[in-house]
Design a protein around this motif. Structure first.
Motif: not given
Length: 468
Positions: A85, A87-88, A90, A126, A159, A164-166
């Motif tokens: 993903t 998030t895991s 980027p 996301a 995103v 990977g931050t939101r």
């Protein structure tokens, strides 16, 4: 018993020459083999665990370094349940965002981004968490903006693909959202919003896209401030595309494209031919002279009684049609129509476009088409083989977006091995446990077995003889 032991000679027969030395050599060799085998087994265990488990650990995120040369793989990789993903892990700047998979037997769709400078594939988790809503890829490929297909929402989610931050962008009220277009300079987003009634034709199920398409009011989002501006006169907004200068946009309502600025002021109207719609997101040519139109995907914009079921982001790309052009000034000769197009994806220049197309075998590809003479060059192909739903179904493509700001300098690269990131942590744990179990069994099999202690047996016999 005493007579039996009396027959045993006091001095046992001598051992053969070199017997003890041979036993010692064989014993030492056995010990060495055992130690080497044990060390090899544990070395393999450590190596396998390092490969499988360590990449899945939540290490500190390092921003991905941007590339100066955006590129497109000549072949997109097939479906894989092992894709990590955003998030895991980027992926960095992306060249494409699309939905991929099938749902004939199992619902196994994935929203994916593909790196612009390598064969990096990541799931946009996301989007998965929000039932894969409509989403937009920023022109520079660094961000994804998404709404929520679960129902009314109070925010949009931005995103960052490099970290990977939101970022949550509040909307001020709970509304259904359709994202329409992202400005070329990356500063503004046009979207349509409306309260969801969850009633009428759609029953009690919140069909976000359809309800907002019939009643949604245009809003303009300033990403730098997070503030949205309502444009009540533009309702219901159907499709939209920004001008190349990012200061105006064309928004289709019914069969008319309204030209409005960032303050919501209208500066003109352009009729759209019947049965056609402004090409979503990318419908305004780079030189500003034409609007691109395509046939209705569904039953067209809402006319007060019928229409309004968009299906833009959820419809499989399977049907080819054409792209035609309408002058923005009312004068001038538009380019000739571009045939065999499943979706208009962007512009390389004012004289060439990038399109998705499908051949008679149902295989999807991306091509650059030169306006005027219609010369066509294939850029990339998609794998639509039977790799979806555990190999039971072919893979389908939908909701395809390219990083439009990167197309001018785009190159095509030879696709390499897909870099899908670390495996899911539960799978890593299961694989690690299996490896340790196998290593333990091998160690048990290679461990030397202990034979009877002959010295202890001789001492017992001596004690028994003396007692008798």
């Amino acid at each position: 018993m005493r007579d039996l032991f009396a027959t045993v000679p006091d001095d046992p027969p001598p051992l053969p020459p070199g017997y003890l030395e041979g036993v010692l050599v064989r014993g030492r060799r056995s010990v060495r083999r055992h130690r080497i085998a044990t060390a090899a087994i544990w070395a393999v265990v450590v190596l396998v665990l390092a490969v499988l488990v360590v990449p899945g650990l939540p290490l500190p995120v390092q921003p991905a370094a941007p590339s100066t040369k955006p590129s497109l793989p000549d072949r997109f990789a097939g479906y894989s349940v092992l894709t990590s993903t955003v998030t895991s892990a980027p992926p960095g700047r992306a060249i494409a965002l699309y939905g991929y998979g099938n749902g004939e037997t199992f619902n196994m769709f994935q929203p994916l981004v593909v790196g612009s400078n390598g064969d990096t594939y990541r799931r946009v988790d996301a989007m998965e968490e929000r039932d894969s809503p409509s989403a937009l890829l920023s022109p520079d490929g660094a961000r994804v903006l998404l709404g929520d297909d679960r129902g009314a929402t109070g925010d949009l989610v931005l995103v960052d693909l490099t970290t990977g931050t939101r970022r949550s962008i509040p909307l001020g009220d709970q509304v259904g959202v359709r994202l329409l277009a992202w400005s070329p300079d990356g500063h503004h987003v046009a979207y349509s919003a409306a309260p969801l009634t969850n009633s009428g034709e759609f029953g009690t199920v919140g069909v976000v896209e359809a309800e907002v398409a019939r009643a949604g009011t245009l809003r303009l989002l300033d990403l730098s401030t997070g503030r949205s501006t309502d444009v009540p006169a533009i309702k219901p907004a159907w499709t939209a595309a920004f001008a190349p200068d990012s200061r105006r946009l064309a928004v289709q309502v019914g069969q008319v494209a309204h030209l409005v600025d960032l303050d919501g002021n209208e500066h003109g109207r352009i009729p759209i031919p019947g049965g056609r719609e402004l090409a979503a997101e990318v419908g305004w040519s780079p030189d500003g002279s034409h609007l691109a139109t395509v046939p209705w995907i569904g039953d067209g914009p809402f006319n007060g009684t019928t229409g309004g079921d968009p299906g833009h982001h959820s419809t499989f790309l399977w049907k080819v049609s054409d792209v035609t052009f309408v002058p923005t000034t009312g004068t001038g000769t538009p380019p000739a129509p571009v045939p065999d197009v499943a979706q208009l994806l962007g512009w390389r220049s004012a004289g060439s476009v990038v399109v998705a197309t499908i051949n008679t075998a149902g295989h999807m590809s991306l091509a650059e088409v030169r306006l005027g003479d219609g010369a066509r060059q294939t850029l990339a192909r998609f794998d639509t083989g039977h790799t979806c739903e555990l190999g039971l179904q072919s893979c389908q493509l939908f909701d395809l977006h390219l990083a439009t700001g990167l197309l001018t300098d785009l190159t095509v690269r030879d696709a390499g091995r897909p870099q899908r990131g670390p495996w899911p942590m539960p799978l890593n744990a299961a694989m690690g446990a299996a490896v340790i179990g196998v290593a333990y069994l091998l160690w048990r099999r290679t461990r030397p077995r202990r034979g009877p202690d002959r010295s202890a047996g001789a001492a017992s016999r001596a004690r028994l003889s003396s007692e008798m």
